[in-house]
Design a protein around this motif. Structure first.
Motif, mmCIF file in Angstrom:
data_model
loop_
_atom_site.group_PDB
_atom_site.id
_atom_site.type_symbol
_atom_site.label_atom_id
_atom_site.label_comp_id
_atom_site.label_asym_id
_atom_site.label_seq_id
_atom_site.Cartn_x
_atom_site.Cartn_y
_atom_site.Cartn_z
ATOM 1 N N SER A 91 6.424 41.478 -7.188
ATOM 2 C CA SER A 91 7.266 41.141 -6.044
ATOM 3 C C SER A 91 7.906 39.774 -6.248
ATOM 4 C CB SER A 91 6.458 41.151 -4.746
ATOM 5 O OG SER A 91 5.530 40.084 -4.732
ATOM 6 N N CYS A 92 9.102 39.631 -5.712
ATOM 7 C CA CYS A 92 9.816 38.351 -5.735
ATOM 8 C C CYS A 92 10.640 38.268 -4.462
ATOM 9 C CB CYS A 92 10.718 38.256 -6.965
ATOM 10 S SG CYS A 92 11.661 36.693 -7.060
ATOM 11 N N SER A 93 10.730 37.096 -3.904
ATOM 12 C CA SER A 93 11.449 36.922 -2.640
ATOM 13 C C SER A 93 12.962 36.797 -2.827
ATOM 14 C CB SER A 93 10.924 35.681 -1.900
ATOM 15 O OG SER A 93 11.110 34.501 -2.679
ATOM 16 N N THR A 113 0.482 34.079 -9.138
ATOM 17 C CA THR A 113 1.563 33.668 -8.249
ATOM 18 C C THR A 113 2.354 32.549 -8.905
ATOM 19 O OG1 THR A 113 0.057 32.154 -7.087
ATOM 20 C CG2 THR A 113 0.380 34.339 -6.132
ATOM 21 N N THR A 147 1.727 45.377 -9.765
ATOM 22 C CA THR A 147 2.473 45.302 -8.509
ATOM 23 C C THR A 147 3.272 44.008 -8.536
ATOM 24 O OG1 THR A 147 0.746 46.520 -7.327
ATOM 25 C CG2 THR A 147 2.323 45.270 -5.997
ATOM 26 N N SER A 153 5.004 37.189 -7.358
ATOM 27 C CA SER A 153 3.625 37.669 -7.405
ATOM 28 C C SER A 153 3.516 38.782 -8.455
ATOM 29 C CB SER A 153 3.190 38.204 -6.039
ATOM 30 O OG SER A 153 1.925 38.829 -6.117
ATOM 31 N N VAL A 202 13.642 45.253 -10.713
ATOM 32 C CA VAL A 202 12.268 44.805 -10.958
ATOM 33 C C VAL A 202 11.916 45.110 -12.418
ATOM 34 C CG1 VAL A 202 9.849 45.066 -10.312
ATOM 35 C CG2 VAL A 202 11.621 45.232 -8.557
ATOM 36 N N TRP A 254 17.461 43.407 -6.460
ATOM 37 C CA TRP A 254 16.648 44.597 -6.263
ATOM 38 C C TRP A 254 16.122 45.178 -7.578
ATOM 39 C CZ3 TRP A 254 21.713 44.254 -4.352
ATOM 40 C CH2 TRP A 254 22.712 44.782 -5.186
#
Length: 293
Positions: free
Chosen positions: A155-157, A82, A153, A96, A163, A161
């Motif tokens: 992810s980012c806040s 993280t 996997t 993450s 990745v 869009w």
């Protein structure tokens, strides 16, 4: 209608105008100011794997972020990394990077294989990653590094869009440098802490540190053997400090650090000078490790 996750703007065309990240005070700054990132084989291998997923151009977007210190924090835990990354908005983005931790069965196979080889055990105890560590995990049916993009996997806040976005890419570069600084972070990500792994290796080898030290002493080439063994006798053979065990000859390992034997020894007691004793010996190992003229 505004694109998902974005507010309305006055730009026209397919892409919004570029935004500059907010300046950060005290962020994590990549040690590499230019060129490639990654000093050791394991960190370079990690980035090579990511680039093999056709992520190279996207990763480059985050290199500047990593070097500007936009990553505020980076934490490695079993199964997930993280990070907090400061972008153009006031609130830092939460990143993450998840990769499944290995099962206990996989780790049991790996630990037995590593314990069977004195060189593997010694290098790990000294904080070094054996050159064939990847092969050890492959033989256990569990590749150390991800094999496909979908193994990760991500992810980012942030509202981007794509990745990986530049925030994820910045975290990747800082993670590679984290691996340089602490190679055990790779193993922690896969489910085993440094302490747990080394304790298990000592247990599997019967706690016979002295035997391991003696084995490593004979991995030096030619004239170095006598000098290295003389120093081993100095710390192993006097009284009740350390007791040398029978020596098992191993193949030459020229790539091993010169002071690898010294790193294996417990901290001497006060009668021998305490921790300063090994500090005094370290330069001698460098001298004795040099090739004769």
């Amino acid at each position: 209608m505004s694109p998902p996750g974005r507010g309305r703007s006055n730009w026209s065309g397919g892409f919004p105008p570029p935004s500059k990240p907010r300046a950060v005070d005290g962020g994590l700054v990549a040690r590499s100011a230019r060129g490639a990132i990654g000093e050791h084989w394991w960190s370079r291998r990690f980035l090579e794997v990511l680039e093999s997923f056709a992520l190279g151009s996207r990763l480059t977007r985050g290199k500047n972020y990593a070097r500007r210190g936009q990553v505020l924090s980076l934490d490695v835990a079993p199964g997930v990394v993280t990070a907090s990354v400061q972008g153009s908005r006031k609130t830092p983005y939460k990143v993450s990077i998840a990769l499944p931790a290995f099962s206990e069965l996989v780790w049991a196979k790996v630990e037995v294989t590593l314990a069977e080889q004195a060189i593997h055990s010694a290098m790990l105890l000294a904080g070094e990653m054996p050159a064939d560590l990847e092969e050890v995990f492959l033989a256990a049916g569990a590749p150390l590094f991800p094999q496909r993009a979908k193994d990760l996997t991500l992810s980012c806040s942030c509202p981007d869009w794509e990745v990986p976005c530049k925030h994820l890419a910045a975290a990747f570069y800082l993670l590679a440098e984290n691996f340089d600084e602490d190679p055990f972070a790779i193993l922690l990500w896969r489910g085993r802490s440094r302490k747990a792994l080394l304790d298990r290796l000592r247990e599997l080898r019967g706690g016979d540190t002295a035997h391991l030290v003696a084995e490593i002493a004979v991995t030096a080439e030619g004239p170095r053997v006598g000098a290295m063994m003389a120093l081993a006798d100095l710390v192993l053979g006097d009284g009740d400090f350390w007791t040398a065990a029978p020596v098992a000859v191993l193949p030459v390992q020229a790539e091993l650090p010169t002071d690898l034997l010294l790193r294996q020894l417990p901290v001497p007691g006060a009668l021998l000078g305490g921790p300063d004793f090994t500090t005094y010996l370290a330069p001698l190992y460098v001298v004795f490790g040099q090739s004769p003229d």
